[in-house]
Design a protein around this motif. Structure first.
Motif, short mmCIF file in Angstrom:
data_model
loop_
_atom_site.label_atom_id
_atom_site.label_comp_id
_atom_site.label_asym_id
_atom_site.label_seq_id
_atom_site.Cartn_x
_atom_site.Cartn_y
_atom_site.Cartn_z
N LEU A 1 3.75 -23.19 4.22
CA LEU A 1 4.74 -24.08 3.61
C LEU A 1 4.08 -25.05 2.66
CD1 LEU A 1 7.05 -24.70 6.66
CD2 LEU A 1 7.58 -23.48 4.57
N SER B 1 7.15 -17.89 5.73
CA SER B 1 5.93 -18.47 6.28
C SER B 1 5.70 -17.98 7.70
CB SER B 1 6.02 -19.99 6.28
OG SER B 1 6.33 -20.45 5.00
N ALA B 2 6.79 -17.95 8.49
CA ALA B 2 6.65 -17.49 9.88
C ALA B 2 6.18 -16.03 9.91
CB ALA B 2 7.98 -17.63 10.61
N ALA C 1 2.57 -15.74 9.00
CA ALA C 1 1.74 -16.20 10.12
C ALA C 1 1.69 -15.15 11.21
CB ALA C 1 2.30 -17.52 10.65
N LEU D 1 1.47 -21.26 16.20
CA LEU D 1 2.39 -20.63 15.25
C LEU D 1 2.87 -21.64 14.22
CD1 LEU D 1 4.02 -18.12 14.46
CD2 LEU D 1 5.84 -18.95 15.92
N VAL D 2 3.28 -22.83 14.71
CA VAL D 2 3.78 -23.84 13.79
C VAL D 2 2.68 -24.30 12.83
CG1 VAL D 2 4.68 -26.19 13.65
CG2 VAL D 2 5.58 -24.62 15.33
N TRP E 1 15.78 -14.62 12.25
CA TRP E 1 15.00 -15.31 13.29
C TRP E 1 15.19 -14.68 14.66
CZ3 TRP E 1 11.33 -18.95 12.70
CH2 TRP E 1 11.23 -19.50 11.43
N ILE F 1 10.83 -20.98 5.17
CA ILE F 1 10.27 -21.10 6.53
C ILE F 1 10.13 -19.71 7.15
CG2 ILE F 1 10.61 -22.11 8.80
CD1 ILE F 1 12.13 -24.34 7.52
N LYS G 1 0.16 -22.54 11.74
CA LYS G 1 -0.06 -21.51 10.73
C LYS G 1 1.06 -21.49 9.71
CE LYS G 1 -2.63 -18.85 14.04
NZ LYS G 1 -2.48 -17.86 15.11
N MET G 2 2.30 -21.68 10.21
CA MET G 2 3.43 -21.72 9.27
C MET G 2 3.28 -22.89 8.30
SD MET G 2 6.49 -20.90 11.89
CE MET G 2 7.75 -21.69 10.94
N SER G 3 2.79 -24.03 8.82
CA SER G 3 2.67 -25.21 7.96
C SER G 3 1.71 -24.95 6.81
CB SER G 3 2.16 -26.40 8.77
OG SER G 3 2.88 -26.51 9.94
#
Lengths: 339, 194
Positions: A289, A248-249, A252, A281-282, A94, A245, A284-286
């Motif tokens: 997920l 996914s990040a 994205a 960003l969140v 991260w 996660i 798109k990550m969702s």
């Protein structure tokens, strides 16, 4: 003095990044149980707190107070270290993820390579856990998992090569900026096969259904963590979800434009100008997920030979061909992406 | 700060490297080798060679050592027979070790000890490396790649034997199976019990 100050601010930044991730992990387990529950026409956890919202907290507390059992003849040191080796790289990766324009812990030029190196390290946790447990099932799962992770690292790496060629940079922030200009400018369109292969390889790398051969409850009980209990077991779980996660990040960022707004360049752009980039960003990550959970509720587990065949005979050839196609497109300055 | 980090990492590197050859369990030795690779990657990072450092971790730690461990874990290694004949082989080992030691003294003695040049440009060293590899050294680079490819294909060709008696799955036929191939419906009269 200055070095000390730098050290303290960096540690503070790390805490600010890691704590929300751990919270996300806790609530991802809750979301998984709820979503899969609804998909299977059940309710899912609804006892602890309103609508079961406190369920992950209850689970954590339970795990903390359980006894950690170390099998006889297990290699004690490696047995305890293994889960930490799994979560370490998952969190370390991260460091180079940009959350918004310029909001990143380490803005290094070799960001993409660093990510690849970190994700390739997670296999050590599994290998050591399986070996140190001194158990047949754990060892079998370890061998499966090691072969699987090495196989799927190749298509993943080739997909990243495609992104690197398209963006002309290894820096994740620059990769995002190269995709500027609305939803049609993101790399999911010109790199569509690589996008699909990247995410599917990511599912395989994180040992999730339908590629969760390493766990295979029906054949090898629970795989590499069968001998673990209490908090050590919880760390394995934490690492698995943290890796989900992370994948996914990355998907994205590299294919859906990270923190860029999807409405850039259209008449809707001023309407959504107030939305912070972090939210996109969140969001798109969702999506990714949710796909993870959807896969788990939908598909039966792959057989081992099918898994290997998919990786080596389908994914790798497609990525190789698409890299050549991409090279031609870049040379031809194909608008709007490579103009 | 950098000097301190260097000495810390270098000490870990030396400790790990010595442990590789002194620990008894081969798996522990392999894990110490991983630690040694990590520490040398850290030293390369201090020299601002970030591409080489990350590639070392990616290739050696992430792929090569995993395969090593993979093989080691499948072997049932008994340590005692490995230590047999220690006395008998000791003179040969001393001789080989001595030759390597003398060679290293010569090499290091002849080494021109220069201070590593400070990087002046702001261009990331990945770009610089790429430029040099694909322009100045493009032929050696491509030839090395072809040699590796040939070696890889040769290794596969040597170890792959045609299946003669073994039964194996043919996925392309498997997925094409239709119901008509497996199930035959038979019409027959109802029979009475007598």
């Amino acid at each position: 003095m200055e070095a000390l100050l730098y050290l303290i601010t960096t540690i503070l930044k790390i805490v600010v990044i890691v704590l929300p991730i751990l919270l996300c992990v806790a609530y991802l387990t809750y979301a998984e149980r709820k979503i899969i529950g609804y998909m299977q026409v059940r309710i899912g956890p609804n006892r602890v707190g309103p609508r079961g919202w406190l369920q992950p907290i209850a689970d954590t507390v339970k795990m903390m107070f359980k006894e950690i059992i170390i099998p006889t003849n297990a290699n004690r040191l490696l047995f305890v270290i293994a889960p930490m080796l799994l979560i370490g790289p998952a969190l370390a990766a991260w460091a180079v993820i940009p959350f918004n324009a310029g909001v990143v812990l380490a803005d290094i030029n070799a960001g993409l390579l660093y990510i690849l190196a970190m994700t390739s390290l997670s296999v050590y946790g599994i290998l050591i856990a399986g070996w140190a447990s001194n158990s047949k099932y754990a060892l079998l799962s370890t061998l499966r998992s090691a072969a699987q992770i090495i196989s799927y690292e190749l298509p993943m790496g080739f997909a990243l090569v495609g992104v690197l060629m398209a963006a002309g940079s290894l820096n994740l922030g620059e990769i995002i900026l190269a995709q500027e200009g609305g939803i049609l400018h993101w790399y999911w369109l010109p790199l569509f096969p690589l996008f699909v292969i990247y995410f599917l390889s990511g599912v395989a790398e994180t040992n999730r259904a339908p590629f969760d051969l390493a766990e295979g409850e029906s054949e090898i009980v629970a795989g590499f963590h069968v001998e673990y209990s209490g908090m050590l077991f919880a760390i394995f779980f934490l690492a698995e979800y943290a890796n989900m996660i992370l994948i996914s990040a990355l998907a994205a960022i590299m294919f859906l434009g990270g923190w860029l707004s999807p409405f850039q360049g259209s008449f809707l752009e001023p309407v959504f100008a107030w939305v912070p980039g972090f939210f996109w960003l969140v969001a798109k990550m969702s999506i990714f997920l949710f796909l993870y959970l959807w896969f788990r509720a939908t598909f039966p587990r792959y057989r081992y030979d099918q898994l290997m065949r998919l990786g080596w005979k389908v994914f790798i050839p497609i990525t190789l061909v698409w890299i050549v196609v991409l090279g031609i497109a870049i040379l031809a300055k194909l608008p709007p992406w490579f103009a | 700060m950098i000097t301190f980090t260097f000495y810390l990492v270098a000490l870990i590197l030396i400790f790990a490297a010595i442990s590789v050859i002194t620990v008894k369990n081969p798996i522990h030795a392999a894990l110490f080798l991983v630690l040694a690779f990590f520490s040398s990657a850290a030293i390369w990072l201090l020299l601002q060679a970030e591409f080489l450092a990350i590639t070392l971790v990616l290739v050696y730690v992430g792929a090569v050592m995993v395969l090593f461990l993979f093989v080691l874990m499948m072997l049932d290694i008994n340590v005692a027979p490995l230590r047999e004949g220690f006395v008998r082989h000791f003179p040969i080992a001393v001789f080989v070790g001595g030759v390597i030691f003398v060679e290293m003294i010569f090499v290091l003695g002849a080494w021109h000890q220069a201070v590593p040049p400070e990087t002046m440009t702001n261009v990331p060293n990945i770009e610089l490396l790429g430029e040099v590899l694909y322009t100045q050294y493009v032929y050696p680079f491509e030839i090395a790649a072809v040699i590796l490819l040939v070696a890889m294909i040769a290794a596969m060709a040597l170890t792959m034997r045609p299946h003669t008696r073994a039964k194996y799955q043919k996925p392309e036929q498997q997925v094409n199976v239709r119901r008509e191939d497996c199930v035959r419906l038979v019409k027959m009269q109802a029979e009475t019990k007598d």
